[in-house]
Write a protein that holds these residues in place. Structure first.
Motif, PDB file in Angstrom:
ATOM      1  N   VAL A  49       5.156  -4.801   4.428  1.00 40.72           N
ATOM      2  CA  VAL A  49       4.091  -4.615   3.435  1.00 40.72           C
ATOM      3  C   VAL A  49       2.774  -4.717   4.180  1.00 40.72           C
ATOM      4  CG1 VAL A  49       3.038  -5.452   1.312  1.00 40.72           C
ATOM      5  CG2 VAL A  49       5.518  -5.585   1.616  1.00 40.72           C
ATOM      6  N   TYR A  50       2.031  -3.626   4.150  1.00 41.96           N
ATOM      7  CA  TYR A  50       0.829  -3.485   4.988  1.00 41.96           C
ATOM      8  C   TYR A  50      -0.376  -3.194   4.103  1.00 41.96           C
ATOM      9  CZ  TYR A  50      -2.398  -1.163   8.255  1.00 41.96           C
ATOM     10  OH  TYR A  50      -3.504  -0.774   8.987  1.00 41.96           O
ATOM     11  N   VAL A  51      -1.446  -3.953   4.302  1.00 44.66           N
ATOM     12  CA  VAL A  51      -2.689  -3.739   3.559  1.00 44.66           C
ATOM     13  C   VAL A  51      -3.851  -3.809   4.543  1.00 44.66           C
ATOM     14  CG1 VAL A  51      -4.208  -4.537   1.707  1.00 44.66           C
ATOM     15  CG2 VAL A  51      -1.721  -4.747   1.453  1.00 44.66           C
ATOM     16  N   ALA A  52      -4.717  -2.786   4.505  1.00 44.24           N
ATOM     17  CA  ALA A  52      -5.944  -2.776   5.303  1.00 44.24           C
ATOM     18  C   ALA A  52      -7.125  -2.812   4.340  1.00 44.24           C
ATOM     19  CB  ALA A  52      -6.016  -1.530   6.182  1.00 44.24           C
ATOM     20  N   VAL A  53      -8.043  -3.740   4.559  1.00 40.16           N
ATOM     21  CA  VAL A  53      -9.205  -3.904   3.676  1.00 40.16           C
ATOM     22  C   VAL A  53     -10.483  -3.789   4.494  1.00 40.16           C
ATOM     23  CG1 VAL A  53      -8.014  -5.296   1.950  1.00 40.16           C
ATOM     24  CG2 VAL A  53      -9.049  -6.417   3.928  1.00 40.16           C
TER      25      VAL A  53
END
Length: 454
Positions: A49-53
Motif C-alpha cells: 500500500v503506497y501513498v505519496a503526498v
C-alpha cells in the motif's frame, strides 16, 4: 513492535591505519547516497500500500508525529528522520518513509490478505490492512499518488492465460500489461484507473522462485514510475492556464512594436506599455519556471524507469511504456512548448526595449544637436556684440585721451608756451586712435596665447 533499520557495521580491516588527507565535510554523506534508499525485500505473495503526498508546508516534526501513532513508535524522534529515509519493521510487515523535495512517500509491505489472490475479481484489500484504518487517511499533506500493488507467484509459461487472470482480478476492463525483464521473469498488469476510495490497482505476477530482492526492485520501479508520471503532469494545468495570458501578452507586444514602427505614439506611452507587458511575462516566469523545469526532470525519470523495466509486449495488449509514451508525451510537449514560448516572449520584449532605447537615444541626440546649434548662434551674436562694444570702447578711450591732451595744451598755453590747444588736440587724434587700437590688439593676442596654452 516496529524497529527502525540501522546501517550495517563494516568490520574493521587489518590495515585500519588512515593514510589519507582529511575528508571533505560532505564526503561520507555523498559516498553513502547510493545506499540511502535501499529497495525493500518482498516475500510473495504480498500487498504493498503506497501513498505519496505533497509535503509543501509540512515539516519533518509533523511527519514524525504521525509516525509516532504507529504501534510501538511513541519514542520515535525527529532526529531519526534526518536522513530522509526510514524503514520501520514489525511482525511480518514493514513501513517505509521517504521524504523528497516536493513529496513524501509511505509504503506498507504486508502479507496478502486471504481471498485477494488470483482467481478473485476486484477483491477488497483495505479491510485486510495491518495498520489502523485511519492511519493513511490522516497522513500530513495532499495526496498525489496512491497505489495498491499486489505481487503473487504465477506460472508464466502461457502469458495469455496469466494475462486473463490479471484482467479478471482488475475487474475485466481493458488493461495495459508488460512482460518484464529480458527473460520475462514477471508480468505487470494495471488499468491506471482511480477507484472510489482514491487508490489505483496494480498486479505483478512473478515466476515461481522469484527472489525477495527482485520483487522489491519490481515494486520500487512501478511505484516510482507512477509517482513521477503524476508529478510530471503537474506542469500541464499551469501551461494551460498560462496560454491565454501569453496570447494576450504577444498581442500587446505586437501592437506596441507596430506603433513603434509607425511613430504614432510618444516614447513615454510606448515605454509604459512595454513595461506593463514585461512585468506580466516576468511574473509568469517567476510563478511557473520551477514547475516547468521540474516537469522536464520528472519526465526524464519516467523514461529512465520505463527503460529499466525492459518490457516485452504481450500480443493484443498495450505495454505500460507505450501507454506512458502515448498519454504522457503530448502533455510534456505542451509544457515544453509553453516554456519555450515564455522564453521567446521575454527575448522579443528585450529586443523591443532595445529598439525603443535606440529611438529615444536618436531623439535625444537630435535635441542635443539643436541645442548646440542655438548655443553656437548665440555665441556668434555675442562675439558680434563684443566687437561692437570694443569699437565703442576704443572711441570712448580715445575721446577721453584727446580731452586730456586738450587740457594739457591749455595748461601749457597758460604757462606761456606758444600753442593752440584745439589745433594740438586735433593733430593728436590719429595718433591716439592708433595707440588705443594697437593696445587692444596686444591684449587680444595675450588672451589667445593663454587660451592655447591651456
Amino acid at each position: 513492535m516496529l524497529q527502525p533499520d540501522t546501517p550495517a557495521v563494516t568490520p574493521a580491516a587489518p590495515d585500519a591505519l588512515r593514510a589519507l588527507p582529511p575528508d571533505d565535510p560532505q564526503r561520507e554523506r555523498l559516498h553513502n547516497e547510493v545506499h540511502a534508499r535501499p529497495p525493500a525485500r518482498i516475500r510473495l505473495p504480498a500487498l504493498v500500500v503506497y501513498v505519496a503526498v505533497l509535503n509543501e508546508g509540512i515539516s519533518r516534526d509533523q511527519e514524525c508525529a504521525h509516525l509516532q501513532r504507529l504501534p510501538g513508535q511513541a519514542g520515535l524522534q525527529p532526529e531519526d528522520l534526518a536522513g530522509s529515509f526510514l524503514r520501520l519493521r514489525g511482525e511480518g510487515y514493514t513501513l517505509k518513509w521517504e521524504r523528497h523535495t516536493e513529496f513524501s512517500r509511505y509504503s506498507l509491505v504486508q502479507p496478502l490478505p486471504a481471498g485477494a489472490g488470483l482467481g478473485a475479481e476486484q477483491p477488497p484489500l483495505l479491510p485486510g490492512l495491518v495498520l489502523p484504518a485511519d492511519w493513511f487517511a490522516t497522513l500530513p499533506g495532499r495526496t498525489v499518488a496512491a497505489v495498491k500493488l499486489v505481487l503473487v507467484e504465477q506460472d508464466l509459461t502461457d502469458p495469455q492465460a496469466a494475462l486473463a487472470l490479471g484482467q479478471r482480478w482488475l475487474g475485466g476492463r481493458t488493461v495495459v500489461a508488460s512482460h518484464l525483464g529480458h527473460n520475462g521473469h514477471s508480468i505487470a498488469v494495471t488499468n491506471f484507473r482511480l477507484q472510489p476510495n482514491g487508490f489505483e490497482r496494480m498486479l505483478v505476477m512473478a515466476a515461481p522462485g522469484t527472489s525477495e530482492t527482485r520483487a522489491g526492485r519490481i515494486s520500487a520501479r512501478l511505484l516510482e514510475l507512477e509517482t513521477y508520471r503524476l508529478m510530471a503532469l503537474r506542469g500541464l494545468p499551469a501551461a494551460k492556464t498560462l496560454a491565454p495570458e501569453l496570447a494576450a501578452a504577444e498581442a500587446d507586444l505586437a501592437d506596441t512594436i507596430a506603433q513603434l514602427e509607425r511613430r504614432h505614439a510618444s516614447e513615454q506611452d510606448l515605454l509604459d506599455r512595454l513595461i506593463h507587458v514585461a512585468a506580466g511575462v516576468e511574473r509568469a516566469n517567476a510563478q511557473h519556471q520551477y514547475r516547468f523545469s521540474a516537469t522536464q526532470a520528472y519526465a526524464e525519470l519516467v523514461r529512465q524507469r520505463t527503460a529499466e523495466l525492459r518490457e516485452k509486449a504481450i500480443p493484443g495488449t498495450q505495454t505500460i511504456g507505450e501507454f506512458m509514451q502515448r498519454r504522457l508525451s503530448p502533455a510534456i510537449a505542451t509544457v515544453a512548448a509553453t516554456e519555450r514560448r515564455l522564453a521567446s516572449l521575454s527575448q522579443r520584449i528585450e529586443r523591443a526595449s532595445a529598439l525603443l532605447r535606440t529611438r529615444v537615444d536618436i531623439a535625444t541626440e537630435t535635441q542635443n544637436q539643436q541645442l548646440l546649434a542655438k548655443l553656437t548662434q548665440g555665441q556668434a551674436l555675442q562675439l558680434q556684440l563684443q566687437s561692437t562694444v570694443e569699437g565703442l570702447s576704443i572711441a570712448a578711450i580715445s575721446y577721453y585721451m584727446v580731452s586730456l591732451l586738450l587740457y594739457g595744451a591749455k595748461a601749457a598755453k597758460g604757462l606761456g608756451l606758444p600753442l593752440n590747444p584745439e589745433m594740438t588736440a586735433g593733430a593728436m587724434i590719429p595718433f591716439v586712435l592708433w595707440g588705443v587700437w594697437k593696445t587692444t590688439q596686444r591684449i587680444h593676442a595675450k588672451l589667445h596665447a593663454r587660451g592655447d596654452a591651456h
